[in-house]
Scaffold this motif. Structure first.
Motif, PDB file in Angstrom:
ATOM      1  N   ARG A   1      16.816  14.250 -25.017  1.00 41.23           N
ATOM      2  CA  ARG A   1      17.350  12.903 -25.231  1.00 41.23           C
ATOM      3  C   ARG A   1      18.670  12.959 -25.986  1.00 41.23           C
ATOM      4  NH1 ARG A   1      13.851   7.948 -27.857  1.00 41.23           N
ATOM      5  NH2 ARG A   1      15.564   6.516 -28.312  1.00 41.23           N
ATOM      6  N   ILE A   2      18.760  13.799 -26.990  1.00 41.64           N
ATOM      7  CA  ILE A   2      19.988  13.922 -27.782  1.00 41.64           C
ATOM      8  C   ILE A   2      21.148  14.380 -26.903  1.00 41.64           C
ATOM      9  CG2 ILE A   2      21.087  15.348 -29.553  1.00 41.64           C
ATOM     10  CD1 ILE A   2      18.431  15.172 -31.120  1.00 41.64           C
ATOM     11  N   PHE A   3      20.924  15.414 -26.080  1.00 39.95           N
ATOM     12  CA  PHE A   3      21.994  15.900 -25.202  1.00 39.95           C
ATOM     13  C   PHE A   3      22.377  14.844 -24.174  1.00 39.95           C
ATOM     14  CE2 PHE A   3      21.131  20.053 -26.969  1.00 39.95           C
ATOM     15  CZ  PHE A   3      22.330  20.737 -26.816  1.00 39.95           C
ATOM     16  N   ALA A   4      21.376  14.194 -23.566  1.00 40.98           N
ATOM     17  CA  ALA A   4      21.667  13.196 -22.536  1.00 40.98           C
ATOM     18  C   ALA A   4      22.461  12.027 -23.109  1.00 40.98           C
ATOM     19  CB  ALA A   4      20.361  12.702 -21.911  1.00 40.98           C
ATOM     20  N   GLU A   5      22.053  11.542 -24.285  1.00 40.03           N
ATOM     21  CA  GLU A   5      22.735  10.402 -24.890  1.00 40.03           C
ATOM     22  C   GLU A   5      24.161  10.773 -25.305  1.00 40.03           C
ATOM     23  OE1 GLU A   5      21.257   7.153 -25.434  1.00 40.03           O
ATOM     24  OE2 GLU A   5      20.010   8.086 -23.905  1.00 40.03           O
ATOM     25  N   PHE A   6      24.321  11.945 -25.888  1.00 39.70           N
ATOM     26  CA  PHE A   6      25.652  12.351 -26.354  1.00 39.70           C
ATOM     27  C   PHE A   6      26.606  12.533 -25.184  1.00 39.70           C
ATOM     28  CE2 PHE A   6      28.715  15.675 -27.652  1.00 39.70           C
ATOM     29  CZ  PHE A   6      29.323  14.989 -28.690  1.00 39.70           C
ATOM     30  N   LEU A   7      26.138  13.189 -24.118  1.00 39.55           N
ATOM     31  CA  LEU A   7      27.008  13.410 -22.963  1.00 39.55           C
ATOM     32  C   LEU A   7      27.282  12.123 -22.196  1.00 39.55           C
ATOM     33  CD1 LEU A   7      25.617  16.825 -21.686  1.00 39.55           C
ATOM     34  CD2 LEU A   7      27.670  16.385 -23.019  1.00 39.55           C
ATOM     35  N   ALA A   8      26.460  11.094 -22.450  1.00 42.85           N
ATOM     36  CA  ALA A   8      26.717   9.789 -21.854  1.00 42.85           C
ATOM     37  C   ALA A   8      27.645   8.943 -22.714  1.00 42.85           C
ATOM     38  CB  ALA A   8      25.398   9.045 -21.631  1.00 42.85           C
ATOM     39  N   GLY A   9      28.081   9.510 -23.846  1.00 39.33           N
ATOM     40  CA  GLY A   9      29.072   8.833 -24.670  1.00 39.33           C
ATOM     41  C   GLY A   9      28.567   8.238 -25.964  1.00 39.33           C
ATOM     42  N   ALA A  10      27.298   8.426 -26.300  1.00 45.28           N
ATOM     43  CA  ALA A  10      26.757   7.825 -27.522  1.00 45.28           C
ATOM     44  C   ALA A  10      27.254   8.561 -28.757  1.00 45.28           C
ATOM     45  CB  ALA A  10      25.236   7.848 -27.487  1.00 45.28           C
ATOM     46  N   PRO A  11      27.644   7.854 -29.812  1.00 43.51           N
ATOM     47  CA  PRO A  11      28.035   8.502 -31.080  1.00 43.51           C
ATOM     48  C   PRO A  11      26.820   9.140 -31.746  1.00 43.51           C
ATOM     49  CG  PRO A  11      28.805   6.219 -30.974  1.00 43.51           C
ATOM     50  CD  PRO A  11      27.818   6.396 -29.871  1.00 43.51           C
TER      51      PRO A  11
ATOM     52  N   ILE B   1      33.991  22.916 -16.807  1.00 50.89           N
ATOM     53  CA  ILE B   1      32.543  22.672 -16.788  1.00 50.89           C
ATOM     54  C   ILE B   1      32.222  21.414 -17.594  1.00 50.89           C
ATOM     55  CG2 ILE B   1      30.319  23.554 -17.603  1.00 50.89           C
ATOM     56  CD1 ILE B   1      31.275  26.355 -16.877  1.00 50.89           C
ATOM     57  N   THR B   2      32.905  21.248 -18.730  1.00 50.68           N
ATOM     58  CA  THR B   2      32.703  20.046 -19.544  1.00 50.68           C
ATOM     59  C   THR B   2      33.079  18.793 -18.767  1.00 50.68           C
ATOM     60  OG1 THR B   2      33.141  21.272 -21.578  1.00 50.68           O
ATOM     61  CG2 THR B   2      33.381  18.879 -21.675  1.00 50.68           C
TER      62      THR B   2
ATOM     63  N   GLU C   1      25.556  24.372 -18.989  1.00 57.04           N
ATOM     64  CA  GLU C   1      26.703  23.491 -18.849  1.00 57.04           C
ATOM     65  C   GLU C   1      26.625  22.319 -19.832  1.00 57.04           C
ATOM     66  OE1 GLU C   1      23.551  22.161 -15.971  1.00 57.04           O
ATOM     67  OE2 GLU C   1      24.506  24.067 -16.503  1.00 57.04           O
ATOM     68  N   GLN C   2      25.410  21.857 -20.130  1.00 55.92           N
ATOM     69  CA  GLN C   2      25.265  20.789 -21.118  1.00 55.92           C
ATOM     70  C   GLN C   2      25.659  21.274 -22.514  1.00 55.92           C
ATOM     71  OE1 GLN C   2      21.067  19.916 -19.749  1.00 55.92           O
ATOM     72  NE2 GLN C   2      21.719  17.837 -20.187  1.00 55.92           N
ATOM     73  N   LEU C   3      25.244  22.496 -22.847  1.00 54.07           N
ATOM     74  CA  LEU C   3      25.616  23.068 -24.145  1.00 54.07           C
ATOM     75  C   LEU C   3      27.133  23.205 -24.252  1.00 54.07           C
ATOM     76  CD1 LEU C   3      24.833  24.543 -26.835  1.00 54.07           C
ATOM     77  CD2 LEU C   3      24.952  26.660 -25.493  1.00 54.07           C
ATOM     78  N   ILE C   4      27.750  23.754 -23.220  1.00 57.32           N
ATOM     79  CA  ILE C   4      29.208  23.948 -23.233  1.00 57.32           C
ATOM     80  C   ILE C   4      29.924  22.610 -23.375  1.00 57.32           C
ATOM     81  CG2 ILE C   4      31.177  24.693 -21.855  1.00 57.32           C
ATOM     82  CD1 ILE C   4      29.355  26.837 -20.641  1.00 57.32           C
ATOM     83  N   ALA C   5      29.439  21.591 -22.640  1.00 56.63           N
ATOM     84  CA  ALA C   5      30.069  20.272 -22.703  1.00 56.63           C
ATOM     85  C   ALA C   5      29.931  19.662 -24.085  1.00 56.63           C
ATOM     86  CB  ALA C   5      29.446  19.356 -21.655  1.00 56.63           C
ATOM     87  N   ALA C   6      28.748  19.775 -24.682  1.00 53.01           N
ATOM     88  CA  ALA C   6      28.528  19.203 -26.009  1.00 53.01           C
ATOM     89  C   ALA C   6      29.374  19.913 -27.059  1.00 53.01           C
ATOM     90  CB  ALA C   6      27.049  19.287 -26.374  1.00 53.01           C
ATOM     91  N   ARG C   7      29.372  21.247 -27.041  1.00 50.14           N
ATOM     92  CA  ARG C   7      30.167  21.996 -28.008  1.00 50.14           C
ATOM     93  C   ARG C   7      31.655  21.749 -27.807  1.00 50.14           C
ATOM     94  NH1 ARG C   7      28.083  26.131 -31.036  1.00 50.14           N
ATOM     95  NH2 ARG C   7      30.067  27.238 -30.890  1.00 50.14           N
ATOM     96  N   GLY C   8      32.062  21.551 -26.555  1.00 44.33           N
ATOM     97  CA  GLY C   8      33.466  21.281 -26.279  1.00 44.33           C
ATOM     98  C   GLY C   8      33.967  20.021 -26.963  1.00 44.33           C
TER      99      GLY C   8
END
Length: 494
Positions: free
Chosen positions: A189-199, A427-428, A269-276
């Protein structure tokens, strides 16, 4: 003339153990007290270092340092310990209690040592203990290297979302981590919400509002959410070892990670996008969480400033029968920061929600939500990334075989690093193009909307439209969607 009787020495007891277990300390103190009674000695001080290693330097806040200061102040004459290993496993510490630095009398119960008679045996036992520590350290380092080569993490704090597997339950795979589904749902949930733009703050608030808590039962905070998004373990990546006491998630090079021997909770790819989005960005833990759908998103139609959420209060008039007024109530409102309006927020939120659900239910919504990347898909990008990593390893092997080639290989390594960074950015981008992929195939969009977090709903609103709110005049009530439609302008973005 009667013989002079020597005064009973003042005794201090020192107890130490490496693990944080009170029982061991209690037993040491009890044994030393009994020995003091047997010798008719008077105990004037007790020092205890729980969860303190004897082979490493003990700092000024430990009872070891306090004991040395008390001896220097003349508080006691004899130091009583149960075993040499409880005192120290380092010759450096022995020199702190022996001449010329100090002339402290040390009595060790089990080894029968009394430095007032001879300190040779004490030093010999400590030297043997110090040698044993070094042998164990070398053995542990070799084991750790083999363990890392096989992709196994070391013992320690297990990340939220996983459960540590005891050695007796590992089976043929020998895996140390197994997924804890209850906690793993928080991570996904944390990864999905963050990659969807949630602060970060909004994600933490939504987790708390949903009754979720950390493993210790604490409330979620934005810094805890950030740590999860930065942690390579969730993509089954084993990071390289870092110096003791200097561990930093931001300093981990994902390219230097090795595949872990456990199941991933999120994709690489989710990890790379979040860390990016997080690495190199100063953490901001203030004021990012919202409580209402449109606060900070909608703007005032007069001044174009973002609207704020506020609390309004009803002011009921007296009843016709003269029995007084009904109770005053608080209600949710949106207000212009420049004072152009203050309006009931619930009916506006409901109207915007209905319009979002209607737009997401249209036939072309899938194409909008999951835009296809221009060029290569995510699997092709990962294949290129793996090839670049393999090339980098080959260059390092050449350097190991012939260090003289380092200068020639430097340009090649810099080029490979640049290509890897560029690829991670791509990838991000590809990952971020599909923030609402979980909506694809959903038949009941309204049910999805009602079950979605506030952060996800806000992301949908921001993705689909711009919202502009107009003043309606003082005292005018806007209670229907038709009336809202006349005073709230929705400008489609897609």
């Amino acid at each position: 003339m009667s013989p002079t009787i020597a005064p009973s020495p003042r005794v201090a007891i020192y107890a130490r153990q490496s693990e944080d277990v009170d029982q061991g300390i209690v037993q040491q103190l009890d044994d030393c007290r009994k020995e003091a009674v047997r010798r008719n000695w008077r105990v004037v001080a007790e020092f205890r270092d729980n969860d303190t290693g004897a082979s490493k330097a003990r700092g000024p806040k430990t009872d070891w340092s306090k004991m040395l200061r008390e001896f220097d102040a003349g508080t006691f004459d004899v130091l009583l310990v149960t075993e040499t290993s409880r005192l120290t496993r380092s010759l450096t510490d022995v020199l702190d209690v022996c001449p010329p630095r100090r002339d402290m009398r040390v009595v060790v119960i089990r080894e029968g040592i009394d430095t007032d008679i001879d300190d040779f045996m004490l030093k010999q036992l400590v030297l043997l203990a110090e040698r044993e520590v070094k042998i164990k350290a070398a053995r542990a380092a070799r084991y750790a290297a083999e363990r890392r080569k096989e992709g196994h993490p070391g013992a320690g704090k297990t990340p939220h979302g996983y459960r540590w597997v005891p050695a007796s339950d590992r089976g043929l795979t020998n895996t140390r981590y197994t997924i804890n589904e209850a906690e793993a749902s928080d991570v996904r949930r944390i990864f999905a919400e963050f990659l969807a733009g949630a602060p970060l703050g909004q994600i933490a608030r939504d987790l708390n509002d949903a009754g979720r808590s950390t493993r210790r039962g604490a409330r979620w905070r934005s810094d805890l959410v950030r740590r999860i998004l930065m942690n390579p373990f969730y993509a089954a990546q084993l990071p390289p070892a870092q110096p003791t006491g200097k561990h930093s998630l931001a300093n981990i090079d994902v390219e230097a990670c090795t595949p872990g021997a456990w199941e991933a909770i999120v994709g690489l790819e989710q990890l790379i996008a979040a860390r990016g989005r997080l690495v190199g960005v100063k953490p901001n833990h203030n004021g990012t969480a919202r409580r209402w759908l449109l606060s900070g998103l909608a703007v005032c139609s007069v001044c174009s400033e973002p609207v704020r959420s506020a609390r309004g209060r009803t002011h009921p008039t007296a009843r016709k029968d003269g029995t007084g007024t009904s109770p005053s109530k608080l209600y949710h409102t949106y207000r212009c920061v420049n004072g152009h309006f203050m309006r009931n927020g619930d009916v506006i939120d409901d109207y915007v929600a209905v319009m979002c659900v209607a737009r997401l239910s249209e036939p072309d919504a899938v194409a909008l939500l999951v835009a296809q990347p221009d060029g290569e898909d995510i699997s092709a990008l990962h294949n290129r990334r793996d090839a670049l990593r393999a090339s980098r390893k080959n260059v390092f092997r050449l350097i190991d075989d012939d260090p003289a080639r380092l200068a020639d290989a430097e340009d090649r390594l810099n080029d490979l690093e640049h290509q890897l960074r560029t690829l991670d950015e791509e990838i991000t981008k590809v990952t971020s193009r599909s923030p609402f992929a979980d909506l694809v195939g959903v038949e009941d969009v309204r049910a999805w909307w009602e079950s979605a977090t506030l952060a996800r709903r806000r992301s949908v609103v921001d993705f689909l439209m711009s919202v502009s709110i107009r003043p309606v005049g003082k005292g005018r009530r806007v209670a229907t969607w038709e009336a809202v439609a006349d005073s709230v302008r929705l400008i489609p973005k897609v």
